[in-house]
Design a protein around this motif. Structure first.
Motif, PDB file in Angstrom:
ATOM      1  N   LEU A 117       0.819  -1.212   0.000  1.00  0.00           N
ATOM      2  CA  LEU A 117       0.000   0.000   0.000  1.00  0.00           C
ATOM      3  C   LEU A 117       0.852   1.261   0.000  1.00  0.00           C
ATOM      4  CD1 LEU A 117      -2.859  -1.018   2.443  1.00  0.00           C
ATOM      5  CD2 LEU A 117      -3.023  -0.690  -0.023  1.00  0.00           C
ATOM      6  N   PHE A 118       1.992   1.223   0.693  1.00  0.00           N
ATOM      7  CA  PHE A 118       2.900   2.367   0.687  1.00  0.00           C
ATOM      8  C   PHE A 118       3.414   2.636  -0.734  1.00  0.00           C
ATOM      9  CE2 PHE A 118       7.303   3.916   0.932  1.00  0.00           C
ATOM     10  CZ  PHE A 118       7.082   5.141   1.539  1.00  0.00           C
ATOM     11  N   PHE A 119       3.819   1.592  -1.439  1.00  0.00           N
ATOM     12  CA  PHE A 119       4.328   1.792  -2.793  1.00  0.00           C
ATOM     13  C   PHE A 119       3.220   2.202  -3.762  1.00  0.00           C
ATOM     14  CE2 PHE A 119       7.871  -0.874  -1.169  1.00  0.00           C
ATOM     15  CZ  PHE A 119       8.850   0.112  -1.290  1.00  0.00           C
ATOM     16  N   TYR A 120       2.012   1.678  -3.585  1.00  0.00           N
ATOM     17  CA  TYR A 120       0.882   2.144  -4.392  1.00  0.00           C
ATOM     18  C   TYR A 120       0.625   3.629  -4.135  1.00  0.00           C
ATOM     19  CZ  TYR A 120      -0.668  -2.500  -5.926  1.00  0.00           C
ATOM     20  OH  TYR A 120      -0.770  -3.727  -6.512  1.00  0.00           O
ATOM     21  N   ASP A 121       0.699   4.045  -2.889  1.00  0.00           N
ATOM     22  CA  ASP A 121       0.508   5.445  -2.551  1.00  0.00           C
ATOM     23  C   ASP A 121       1.579   6.314  -3.189  1.00  0.00           C
ATOM     24  OD1 ASP A 121      -0.832   7.569  -1.060  1.00  0.00           O
ATOM     25  OD2 ASP A 121       1.000   7.606   0.171  1.00  0.00           O
ATOM     26  N   LEU A 127       2.050   9.984  -9.889  1.00  0.00           N
ATOM     27  CA  LEU A 127       1.149  10.172 -11.024  1.00  0.00           C
ATOM     28  C   LEU A 127       0.349  11.465 -10.877  1.00  0.00           C
ATOM     29  CD1 LEU A 127      -0.035   8.897 -13.613  1.00  0.00           C
ATOM     30  CD2 LEU A 127      -1.733   7.800 -12.146  1.00  0.00           C
ATOM     31  N   ARG A 128      -0.112  11.757  -9.671  1.00  0.00           N
ATOM     32  CA  ARG A 128      -0.880  12.994  -9.445  1.00  0.00           C
ATOM     33  C   ARG A 128      -0.015  14.229  -9.686  1.00  0.00           C
ATOM     34  NH1 ARG A 128      -1.851  16.763  -5.628  1.00  0.00           N
ATOM     35  NH2 ARG A 128      -0.426  15.843  -4.138  1.00  0.00           N
ATOM     36  N   HIS A 129       1.235  14.213  -9.207  1.00  0.00           N
ATOM     37  CA  HIS A 129       2.124  15.355  -9.443  1.00  0.00           C
ATOM     38  C   HIS A 129       2.421  15.516 -10.930  1.00  0.00           C
ATOM     39  CE1 HIS A 129       2.910  16.792  -5.454  1.00  0.00           C
ATOM     40  NE2 HIS A 129       3.283  15.588  -5.018  1.00  0.00           N
ATOM     41  N   GLY A 130       2.595  14.400 -11.617  1.00  0.00           N
ATOM     42  CA  GLY A 130       2.829  14.473 -13.057  1.00  0.00           C
ATOM     43  C   GLY A 130       1.641  15.065 -13.794  1.00  0.00           C
ATOM     44  N   LEU A 131       0.436  14.627 -13.425  1.00  0.00           N
ATOM     45  CA  LEU A 131      -0.762  15.179 -14.053  1.00  0.00           C
ATOM     46  C   LEU A 131      -0.942  16.655 -13.711  1.00  0.00           C
ATOM     47  CD1 LEU A 131      -3.312  12.259 -13.616  1.00  0.00           C
ATOM     48  CD2 LEU A 131      -2.249  13.057 -15.726  1.00  0.00           C
TER      49      LEU A 131
END
Length: 140
Positions: A117-121, A127-131
């Motif tokens: 879960l840590f790595f998924y987060d 991904l959010r910062h990239g978007l």
């Protein structure tokens, strides 16, 4: 509701020999909750005189302990505790070594899932910062 109040003022013990351990443990838990509440009330009224600091918590403790004792003697609740103890007697408890191995497996799985879960987060945050950068670059 009237049945509950009637039961609180009764002095007999319902099915005295059945479900003793479950009733004693349940009474002990309820008594601990009542005692902690009385202690908290005593601390709250520490500077208000002996009537509020000592007598009121002691009265609450006495009433709470009696109510706790009577609750575990109520027929419906006592029958439930009797059946719980009967079911607990049917449980096959694991040996110490089996319990240790099973506990290790559970702990390893929990740490694995926490790391996953840590790595998924981290990936979703990346991904959010990239978007956000892409949207900022396009729309300014």
């Amino acid at each position: 509701m009237g049945g509950i109040f009637q039961e609180l003022f009764r002095v007999s013990i319902y099915k005295r020999t059945q479900g003793r351990i479950a009733r004693q443990v349940t009474f002990g838990a309820l008594a601990a909750i009542v005692a902690l509440g009385a202690l908290s009330l005593s601390e709250y009224y520490r500077d208000r005189g002996p009537e509020l600091h000592y007598y009121m918590p002691l009265a609450l403790l006495a009433v709470g302990l009696w109510a706790s004792f009577r609750i575990v003697q109520m027929p419906a609740f006592a029958d439930f505790l009797i059946s719980v103890e009967g079911e607990m007697n049917k449980v096959s408890w694991p040996a110490r070594s089996e319990l240790f191995r099973a506990s290790i497996v559970v702990m390893v799985v929990i740490f694995f899932l926490a790391a996953l879960l840590f790595f998924y987060d981290l990936a979703l945050e990346y991904l959010r910062h990239g978007l956000e950068r892409i949207v900022t670059a396009i729309f300014g």
